[in-house]
Design a protein around this motif. Structure first.
Motif, PDB file in Angstrom:
ATOM      1  N   ASN A   1      16.972   9.526  48.306  1.00  0.00           N
ATOM      2  CA  ASN A   1      17.992   8.478  48.412  1.00  0.00           C
ATOM      3  C   ASN A   1      17.932   7.872  49.819  1.00  0.00           C
ATOM      4  OD1 ASN A   1      19.218   9.357  45.816  1.00  0.00           O
ATOM      5  ND2 ASN A   1      19.812  11.155  47.015  1.00  0.00           N
TER       6      ASN A   1
ATOM      7  N   MET B   1      26.640  12.425  50.831  1.00  0.00           N
ATOM      8  CA  MET B   1      25.506  12.464  49.899  1.00  0.00           C
ATOM      9  C   MET B   1      24.849  13.845  49.987  1.00  0.00           C
ATOM     10  SD  MET B   1      24.712   9.676  48.065  1.00  0.00           S
ATOM     11  CE  MET B   1      22.943   9.450  47.922  1.00  0.00           C
TER      12      MET B   1
ATOM     13  N   THR C   1      18.426  12.915  51.085  1.00  0.00           N
ATOM     14  CA  THR C   1      19.004  11.620  51.437  1.00  0.00           C
ATOM     15  C   THR C   1      18.696  11.285  52.898  1.00  0.00           C
ATOM     16  OG1 THR C   1      20.853  12.021  49.916  1.00  0.00           O
ATOM     17  CG2 THR C   1      21.114  10.240  51.519  1.00  0.00           C
TER      18      THR C   1
ATOM     19  N   LYS D   1      16.796   7.437  42.237  1.00  0.00           N
ATOM     20  CA  LYS D   1      17.319   7.604  43.589  1.00  0.00           C
ATOM     21  C   LYS D   1      18.196   6.417  43.950  1.00  0.00           C
ATOM     22  CE  LYS D   1      14.784  11.280  43.940  1.00  0.00           C
ATOM     23  NZ  LYS D   1      15.407  12.617  43.837  1.00  0.00           N
TER      24      LYS D   1
END
Length: 316
Positions: free
Chosen positions: A141, A35, A90, A15
């Motif tokens: 992430n 993202m 994310t 990640k």
């Protein structure tokens, strides 16, 4: 027992943990939401980039707000998807400097104070370290945005994060980028001559400024870093697939690395032998600059006790 580890595939993250700093918050927000499957933890700043593509966000005004979000994002991908009703890959913190300001203001308000002191900055660094240690436990992430501030009398810039956490945040990210914009310029003009009208026509072409990510430290931004060491020094930003190269480099390192391993060795350190302990009394006799020796201290204490006894006798 002591465990000795050899780093390998287990130590390579899958990640992305990245920090992006920019003067223009809207550009950073637009980059971050490119993202995959983003949820923005917003402090109420850059909303237009979110509205353009209908991105999902939640407002975080206090530490409690962010803690609740972290708890909700904890679990497997299936559990988080079921909990939110959509997939979250994310988390974007937009922005850290404003979040820091808000929790500091809340602390001052709760203590009915206006001015900050040294303890406030220690406290806020401790809180942000605890917060980011928790965020890094998430299996998604994490992209952190913050603004920049200039360093006096120089062309250099630094993160707009107050206190020690301005440097400590690098313990929680593998990438720290400067998002900047290149200068626009005119190219060589095209010149046409119209003989019938007896005039010269000059056509100038202006190339617009372009955004880019600086990924290597420079005199302007010494805090920038790429822990993989594999990224190009500058990445031209397109706001579409800019993050792909980070995932590619991490996957490449993981593919090339060997399996992590470890082994155990016995701890041979013997327990302290009380008979061998240093005689504190002898050490105290040593003269230390700015301090009295043990002998002098004993004399001073004896004189003080004698004076106290004299005063007691006088009272009697």
């Amino acid at each position: 027992l002591i465990e000795i580890k050899t780093a390998g595939t287990s130590e390579v993250p899958t990640k992305v943990r990245a920090l992006v700093a920019s003067y223009q918050g809207a550009l950073a927000t637009e980059l971050a939401v490119s993202m995959p499957n983003v949820l923005v933890a917003s402090t109420g700043g850059q909303m237009i980039p979110l509205a353009v593509n209908e991105h999902k966000y939640t407002v975080v005004e206090t530490e409690t707000d962010l803690f609740r979000l972290k708890v909700a994002l904890t679990g497997t991908k299936e559990e988080v998807t079921e909990r939110f009703g959509f997939q979250v890959d994310t988390l974007v913190i937009d922005s850290l400097d404003e979040f820091q300001r808000r929790i500091l203001v809340e602390r001052l308000r709760s203590q009915k104070r206006v001015d900050t002191n040294y303890e406030d900055w220690n406290w806020i660094s401790q809180r942000l370290n605890a917060i980011y240690a928790g965020l890094n436990e998430l299996d998604i992430n994490v992209i952190t945005l913050t603004r920049l501030t200039s360093i006096d009398d120089t062309s250099a810039v630094k993160l707009n994060i107050q206190g020690a956490f301005g440097t400590q945040i690098h313990n929680y990210v593998d990438f720290a980028f400067l998002l900047d914009t290149g200068e626009g310029e005119y190219v060589d003009p095209d010149i046409e001559v119209d003989l019938e009208e007896n005039e010269v026509i000059i056509k100038s072409t202006f190339i617009e400024a372009y955004p880019y990510l600086l990924t290597k430290a420079s005199e302007k931004a010494s805090w920038v870093h790429d822990d993989t060491g594999l990224l190009p020094g500058i990445i031209n930003v397109t706001y579409s697939s800019d993050w792909d190269i980070l995932f590619e480099k991490l996957a490449h390192i993981k593919e090339m690395a060997r399996e992590s391993s470890s082994f155990i060795i016995e701890d041979k350190v013997e327990e302290k032998d009380e008979a061998k302990e240093i005689n504190v009394g002898l050490v105290a006799e040593a003269t230390i600059p700015g301090m009295s020796s043990a002998t002098n201290v004993k004399q001073l204490l004896a004189e003080r006790r004698a004076k106290q006894q004299e005063k007691q006798q006088e009272k009697v």
